[in-house]
Structures are given as structure tokens and as C-alpha cells.
Design a protein around this motif. Structure first.
Motif, PDB file in Angstrom:
ATOM      1  N   ASN A 175      60.908 -10.583  68.482  1.00 11.12           N
ATOM      2  CA  ASN A 175      61.132 -11.530  67.390  1.00 11.12           C
ATOM      3  C   ASN A 175      61.556 -12.903  67.902  1.00 11.12           C
ATOM      4  O   ASN A 175      61.130 -13.942  67.368  1.00 11.12           O
ATOM      5  N   GLN A 176      62.392 -12.910  68.926  1.00  7.96           N
ATOM      6  CA  GLN A 176      62.815 -14.191  69.503  1.00  7.96           C
ATOM      7  C   GLN A 176      61.624 -14.923  70.097  1.00  7.96           C
ATOM      8  O   GLN A 176      61.472 -16.141  69.912  1.00  7.96           O
ATOM      9  N   LEU A 177      60.750 -14.209  70.784  1.00 12.52           N
ATOM     10  CA  LEU A 177      59.580 -14.845  71.384  1.00 12.52           C
ATOM     11  C   LEU A 177      58.594 -15.328  70.332  1.00 12.52           C
ATOM     12  O   LEU A 177      57.974 -16.386  70.494  1.00 12.52           O
ATOM     13  N   VAL A 178      58.423 -14.580  69.246  1.00 13.01           N
ATOM     14  CA  VAL A 178      57.559 -15.040  68.154  1.00 13.01           C
ATOM     15  C   VAL A 178      58.116 -16.344  67.589  1.00 13.01           C
ATOM     16  O   VAL A 178      57.372 -17.317  67.346  1.00 13.01           O
ATOM     17  N   THR A 179      59.421 -16.392  67.387  1.00  8.68           N
ATOM     18  CA  THR A 179      60.060 -17.595  66.854  1.00  8.68           C
ATOM     19  C   THR A 179      59.897 -18.765  67.812  1.00  8.68           C
ATOM     20  O   THR A 179      59.605 -19.898  67.393  1.00  8.68           O
ATOM     21  N   GLU A 180      60.059 -18.503  69.093  1.00  9.76           N
ATOM     22  CA  GLU A 180      59.913 -19.569  70.086  1.00  9.76           C
ATOM     23  C   GLU A 180      58.475 -20.048  70.184  1.00  9.76           C
ATOM     24  O   GLU A 180      58.220 -21.260  70.318  1.00  9.76           O
ATOM     25  N   ILE A 237      60.206 -10.214  61.773  1.00 12.21           N
ATOM     26  CA  ILE A 237      60.262 -11.613  61.349  1.00 12.21           C
ATOM     27  C   ILE A 237      59.792 -11.721  59.899  1.00 12.21           C
ATOM     28  O   ILE A 237      58.650 -11.350  59.580  1.00 12.21           O
ATOM     29  N   THR A 238      60.642 -12.225  59.036  1.00 13.52           N
ATOM     30  CA  THR A 238      60.274 -12.428  57.633  1.00 13.52           C
ATOM     31  C   THR A 238      60.404 -13.904  57.233  1.00 13.52           C
ATOM     32  O   THR A 238      60.310 -14.233  56.058  1.00 13.52           O
ATOM     33  N   ASN A 239      60.613 -14.758  58.216  1.00 13.64           N
ATOM     34  CA  ASN A 239      60.758 -16.193  57.981  1.00 13.64           C
ATOM     35  C   ASN A 239      59.374 -16.802  57.780  1.00 13.64           C
ATOM     36  O   ASN A 239      58.551 -16.832  58.692  1.00 13.64           O
ATOM     37  N   THR A 282      56.865  -7.046  54.601  1.00 17.64           N
ATOM     38  CA  THR A 282      56.907  -8.495  54.371  1.00 17.64           C
ATOM     39  C   THR A 282      56.237  -9.247  55.514  1.00 17.64           C
ATOM     40  O   THR A 282      55.416 -10.157  55.287  1.00 17.64           O
ATOM     41  N   MET A 283      56.575  -8.883  56.741  1.00 14.66           N
ATOM     42  CA  MET A 283      55.968  -9.554  57.892  1.00 14.66           C
ATOM     43  C   MET A 283      54.463  -9.352  57.908  1.00 14.66           C
ATOM     44  O   MET A 283      53.695 -10.302  58.162  1.00 14.66           O
ATOM     45  N   LEU A 284      54.032  -8.130  57.651  1.00 12.56           N
ATOM     46  CA  LEU A 284      52.599  -7.848  57.659  1.00 12.56           C
ATOM     47  C   LEU A 284      51.878  -8.672  56.600  1.00 12.56           C
ATOM     48  O   LEU A 284      50.801  -9.242  56.866  1.00 12.56           O
ATOM     49  N   GLN A 285      52.460  -8.783  55.416  1.00  9.60           N
ATOM     50  CA  GLN A 285      51.828  -9.561  54.352  1.00  9.60           C
ATOM     51  C   GLN A 285      51.755 -11.044  54.723  1.00  9.60           C
ATOM     52  O   GLN A 285      50.726 -11.705  54.496  1.00  9.60           O
ATOM     53  N   LEU A 286      52.833 -11.575  55.291  1.00  8.01           N
ATOM     54  CA  LEU A 286      52.829 -12.982  55.704  1.00  8.01           C
ATOM     55  C   LEU A 286      51.756 -13.239  56.761  1.00  8.01           C
ATOM     56  O   LEU A 286      51.051 -14.260  56.711  1.00  8.01           O
ATOM     57  N   LEU A 287      51.635 -12.329  57.700  1.00  5.57           N
ATOM     58  CA  LEU A 287      50.609 -12.476  58.733  1.00  5.57           C
ATOM     59  C   LEU A 287      49.203 -12.379  58.142  1.00  5.57           C
ATOM     60  O   LEU A 287      48.293 -13.119  58.530  1.00  5.57           O
ATOM     61  N   GLN A 288      49.015 -11.456  57.211  1.00  4.47           N
ATOM     62  CA  GLN A 288      47.713 -11.315  56.558  1.00  4.47           C
ATOM     63  C   GLN A 288      47.328 -12.592  55.819  1.00  4.47           C
ATOM     64  O   GLN A 288      46.162 -13.014  55.849  1.00  4.47           O
ATOM     65  N   ASP A 289      48.309 -13.219  55.177  1.00  4.30           N
ATOM     66  CA  ASP A 289      48.038 -14.475  54.472  1.00  4.30           C
ATOM     67  C   ASP A 289      47.607 -15.568  55.445  1.00  4.30           C
ATOM     68  O   ASP A 289      46.672 -16.336  55.163  1.00  4.30           O
TER      69      ASP A 289
END
Length: 326
Positions: A175-180, A237-239, A282-289
Motif C-alpha cells: 500500500n505504501q508503494l502504491v501511494t508513492e 488502498i481506498t483513497n 472498494t479498492m477493486l471497484q476504484l481500480l475497475q473505474d
């Protein structure tokens, strides 16, 4: 192809705590470290000891996991398995890579400032390569250093891809690396590494492992979440802003970026921690969008293992043995 397999203990900085790193690395015919197609880096979770279950004991061993991971990777890839440098009792504390964690390693937030995880990964791998090369030089293969001088053939290589995996508590590093990556991409004017412009002194190191934070982030091709879960929020990650940053990044590059969510009933069906499933969905849906705007380059997959079995600690570890990461 032969491999170097072993365990190293390396700090991020002089006097700092040591990370225990198990590795399975490909070698050239002359027994030098070979340029891999990819570096696959697995971050482990909390300690589990004295369970009396041989499978759990085996899958808690980083050295065994390095060999297991290497066997699952297609082609000539290196496998690295990183344990946390510090533990609070049984709890893994990745404070050096995720500075926002509390005393037991749970994240309060994911802050990309100064890219601590990417910088830390580059330092860990660079220190490991340096130690291994010293071992080789001290051994019987005295010409191996000469075999790794910059050459025309090496100049034609692209840096290896970086595959990031987090198991259980190790998901906080993912998650930290995704954010970075999201933050770095929004500020970077050149997201791809140009090997031809590299300092020759760093050429060999950069072709073996990513040597800087930017090298780590620009070469990441896959993120794998392996039955991640926490006793608090933050397993996924849900941000929205972070995920949108990932979408913008993928829309501007030519390579694919893959997110793979692997889970078991131990985490995704835990009645005492329903937020884990909610965060995953939530994360999966955000990524799909976001994937809708990335011309097929943002790849997503979700797989549940051992569905229908009662949730158990055993299945939580068994996912490491059956996970499909190809």
C-alpha cells in the motif's frame, strides 16, 4: 540455469536495524549474478511460532518461500523475501518503509513524502547485491567481477521489472508503494528509466536491481496482495486520489500495470473484521473505474482460494503455496 540461494542481514543505514532477506537469484555460467527479467519482492507478515502445524512452520521460513516464489515465476527472475526489521512481540513493524505505522505496525495513514518505501527497497536490494558480490569475490570464482563490467551486450538490456508482493501484514508495504507510485508519477516528467544515460558506475547494479527510489517505482509491473489483513483499517488502498493517480500514470505509459488480489476466507470472510472485505471491494471497484480509461493497460484480477472451507490460520499460509502469480 543455476541459482545463488541464501540469507542476508542488511540495514537501510549504518547502525540501523537489520532486515533479514532470503534470496534465490539466477547466475551466469561463470557463477556471476545474471541480469534477471524481473525482481520479485515478497514482504512477509507477523511471526507465527510453535503452532505444531508443519505446513505453517514451513511456509513461515523465508528461505523456503524464496525458492517457492522463484519456482512460480516465468522465465529468468530473481526472488527476494523480506522480513520486517523490527517486531513488537509477534507483530511485524515496517517502520523504516512505512513511517506512519504505530507501535505494533498498524498504519495510521500512507504518506508518500520522501518515498520511504521505494528508497528502502532500493537500499535493501543494493546492499544485498553488494554482499553477494563480495561473497563471490572471496570465493573460488575470482574472475566473476570482471564478468560484470559494462559491455555492449549489457548496454542493450532494459532494467528488470519489479514485482511487489505483500503477504498478510506485509501488505502495508504494498500500500505504501502504491501511494508513492501515485505521488511520484504525478510529479515525474520522465517515468521510464533510460539505461543509456546511466552513470557507468551504476550500470551493472541498475541492471541487477533498481538502484534508486525512482528506479523502483518506474519498473514496478505488478502488485500482488496475498491474503492481506489488519486488526484495523488500511489493509487495502481506498483513497480515491491515490487510485486516480495510478490511473493517470498507466494512461501515460506504454507498459501494463497489474493489480492481483488473492484472498482466503481467513481474511475475506472474517465476521470479526468485516472491513477487510469492504476495503478489498472498494479498492477493486476504484481500480475497475480507472481501468476504463487506460486502454487495457491497467490489468486487474481477483481470486479467492479455499472457498467453502472453514476459515483457519492454516489456509492463510497455504495461499503462499497455491497462489497463482504467473
Amino acid at each position: 540455469m543455476e541459482r545463488w540461494t541464501g540469507v542476508l542481514h542488511v540495514p537501510l543505514s549504518q547502525g540501523g536495524p537489520l532486515f533479514r532477506v532470503a534470496a534465490s537469484l539466477i547466475l551466469t555460467p561463470s557463477k556471476a549474478l545474471a541480469v534477471p527479467r524481473a525482481n520479485s519482492i515478497l514482504f512477509t507478515g507477523d511471526r507465527v511460532r510453535d503452532t505444531g502445524e508443519p505446513t505453517i512452520e514451513r511456509l513461515s521460513d523465508a528461505t523456503y518461500l524464496a525458492g517457492l516464489l522463484a519456482g512460480k515465476l516465468a522465465g529468468e527472475a530473481n526472488a527476494w523475501v523480506v522480513d520486517a526489521a523490527s517486531f513488537a512481540g509477534q507483530f511485524a513493524v515496517y517502520r523504516e518503509l512505512v513511517p506512519s505505522v504505530d507501535a505494533v505496525g498498524d498504519p495510521e495513514r500512507y504518506d508518500p513524502t520522501d518515498l520511504p518505501a521505494a528508497t528502502g527497497v532500493a537500499n535493501i536490494l543494493s546492499h544485498c547485491v553488494g554482499e553477494i558480490q563480495n561473497m563471490i569475490r572471496r570465493g573460488s570464482l575470482k574472475d566473476s567481477e570482471n564478468n560484470q563490467e559494462p559491455s555492449a551486450s549489457l548496454l542493450s538490456h532494459s532494467p528488470p521489472k519489479t514485482i511487489i508482493l505483500g503477504f498478510s501484514k506485509g501488505g502495508v508495504v504494498v500500500n505504501q508503494l502504491v501511494t508513492e507510485l501515485s505521488c511520484w508519477a504525478s510529479k515525474s516528467t520522465n517515468g521510464l528509466v533510460d539505461v543509456s544515460q546511466r552513470n557507468p558506475a551504476l550500470l551493472i547494479l541498475n541492471l541487477l536491481v533498481p538502484a534508486t527510489a525512482s528506479d523502483v517505482l518506474s519498473t514496478i509491473s505488478e502488485f500482488h496482495y496475498l491474503d492481506v489483513g489488519l486488526n484495523c483499517a488500511g489493509a487495502y488502498i481506498t483513497n480515491l486520489a491515490v487510485i486516480k493517480g495510478i490511473g493517470n500514470y498507466v494512461s501515460q505509459i506504454t507498459d501494463n500495470l497489474r493489480f492481483a488480489l488473492h484472498g482466503t476466507p481467513r481474511q475475506w470472510s472474517d465476521p470479526n473484521r468485516p472491513w477487510i472485505l469492504t476495503e478489498k471491494d472498494t479498492m477493486l471497484q476504484l481500480l475497475q473505474d480507472e481501468a476504463k480509461n487506460c486502454e487495457g493497460r491497467l490489468l486487474l484480477s481477483e481470486k479467492k482460494y479455499f472457498d467453502g472451507r472453514p476459515l483457519s490460520l492454516l489456509m492463510h499460509f497455504e495461499i503462499l503455496e497455491v497462489m497463482d502469480v504467473a
